[in-house]
Write an enzyme that holds these catalytic residues in place. Sequence first.
Site, short mmCIF file in Angstrom:
data_model
loop_
_atom_site.label_atom_id
_atom_site.label_comp_id
_atom_site.label_asym_id
_atom_site.label_seq_id
_atom_site.Cartn_x
_atom_site.Cartn_y
_atom_site.Cartn_z
CG ASP A 9 -3.18 99.09 10.11
OD1 ASP A 9 -3.76 98.65 11.11
OD2 ASP A 9 -2.94 98.36 9.12
CB SER A 10 -0.44 96.66 12.86
OG SER A 10 -1.22 96.00 11.88
CE1 TYR A 41 0.63 97.07 16.48
CE2 TYR A 41 -1.37 98.39 16.42
CZ TYR A 41 0.01 98.31 16.46
OH TYR A 41 0.74 99.47 16.48
N GLY A 42 -3.24 91.66 16.18
CA GLY A 42 -4.36 90.77 16.50
C GLY A 42 -4.00 89.62 17.41
CB CYS A 73 -5.56 99.56 13.56
SG CYS A 73 -5.19 97.98 14.32
CG ASN A 74 -11.54 97.15 12.63
OD1 ASN A 74 -12.74 97.40 12.75
ND2 ASN A 74 -10.92 97.28 11.47
CB THR A 75 -6.52 94.95 16.53
OG1 THR A 75 -6.85 94.15 15.40
CG2 THR A 75 -6.13 94.06 17.69
CB CYS A 187 -9.07 93.06 10.17
SG CYS A 187 -7.29 93.29 9.89
CB THR A 188 -7.98 98.43 8.21
OG1 THR A 188 -6.80 98.16 9.00
CG2 THR A 188 -8.94 99.29 9.01
CG HIS A 189 -4.09 94.15 7.24
ND1 HIS A 189 -3.98 94.87 8.40
CD2 HIS A 189 -2.84 94.12 6.68
CE1 HIS A 189 -2.72 95.25 8.56
NE2 HIS A 189 -2.02 94.81 7.53
N1 DGL Z 1 -5.30 96.19 10.46
C1 DGL Z 1 -5.51 95.87 11.80
C2 DGL Z 1 -6.97 95.80 12.18
O1 DGL Z 1 -7.78 96.50 11.61
C3 DGL Z 1 -4.66 94.89 12.55
C4 DGL Z 1 -3.94 93.81 11.87
C5 DGL Z 1 -2.95 93.15 12.82
O2 DGL Z 1 -1.86 93.70 12.97
O3 DGL Z 1 -3.28 92.11 13.42
O4 DGL Z 1 -7.35 95.12 13.09
#
Ligand code: DGL
Length: 265
Positions: A9-10, A41-42, A73-75, A187-189
């Site tokens: 992930d990021s 990443y977003g 990471c979805n992004t 988003c996994t966060h």
């Molecule tokens: N956790 C990431 C996701 O699922 C990205 C968060 C990021 O770095 O913007 O999209």
Amino acid sequence: MGHRALIFDSGMGGLSVTDHIRRETPGLSLTYVADDMFRPYGSKSAAALRARLPGLLATLEIAVRPDIIVLACNTASVTALDVIRDAVRAPVVGVVPAVKPAAQESRTRTLAVLGTPGTVKRQYVDDLIANFAGDCRVLLQGSTALVALAENKMSGRKVDMDILRREVSPLFEGRFGADIDTVVLACTHFPLLMDELKSVTRQTINWVDSGQAIARRIKSLLLELPKDSREEPPDCALLIGPEAAPARRRIFAQYGFGKVVGLYP
Ligand code: DGL
């Protein structure tokens, strides 16, 4: 002896998926990689992510030698899954927004997708909505600030509730907001902020993320892969960037990563 997964992930968002993976596949050896230097990443362009990720994952694959790669990471998944798959040998499981289960569960047929700005504007998500939620009203909301708040929380810092409220409330206060009964945490966060999100939301919401489904998918894929006979090293987290602060190390340890190593590129 067994299998090893590389979870990527990021930042610390992938830890929300790690919990599900550990429960579904106990004994799977895990190496966690956080691309701290390039987060968030977003807010990055598709071109920038598609340029960075294939080479990075291919290098990590050589170093870690995983049986499976989990793009937690979805992004990254909705932007670069195809080019990453082309660059590595191991099977890649990508976390993508749980639009399908959300549409199945929504009674009001009004749902929201709360992800990063990058995720909610990608064609991949439009296609998920067209294919699985065609009869629903789907409201999209992108936030980069929530990623930073989740990172703060996981580093032992305070979550600024004013910022959190500011990021989430437009969804519920806008037109059709009162009808929303299901929110996709895309988003996994964001599952890391579950308590905080619930505390600022007045209506009853079914929060849906992809963690459980991904863990099941990994389990079934691993059943098809031969086990190797190498001795697995203890689970560790590799951070692309500086050493982790002590509070961050403690959180990684709580998730089973007793060893945390900073990688300076
Ligand atoms: N956790 C990431 C996701 O699922 C990205 C968060 C990021 O770095 O913007 O999209």
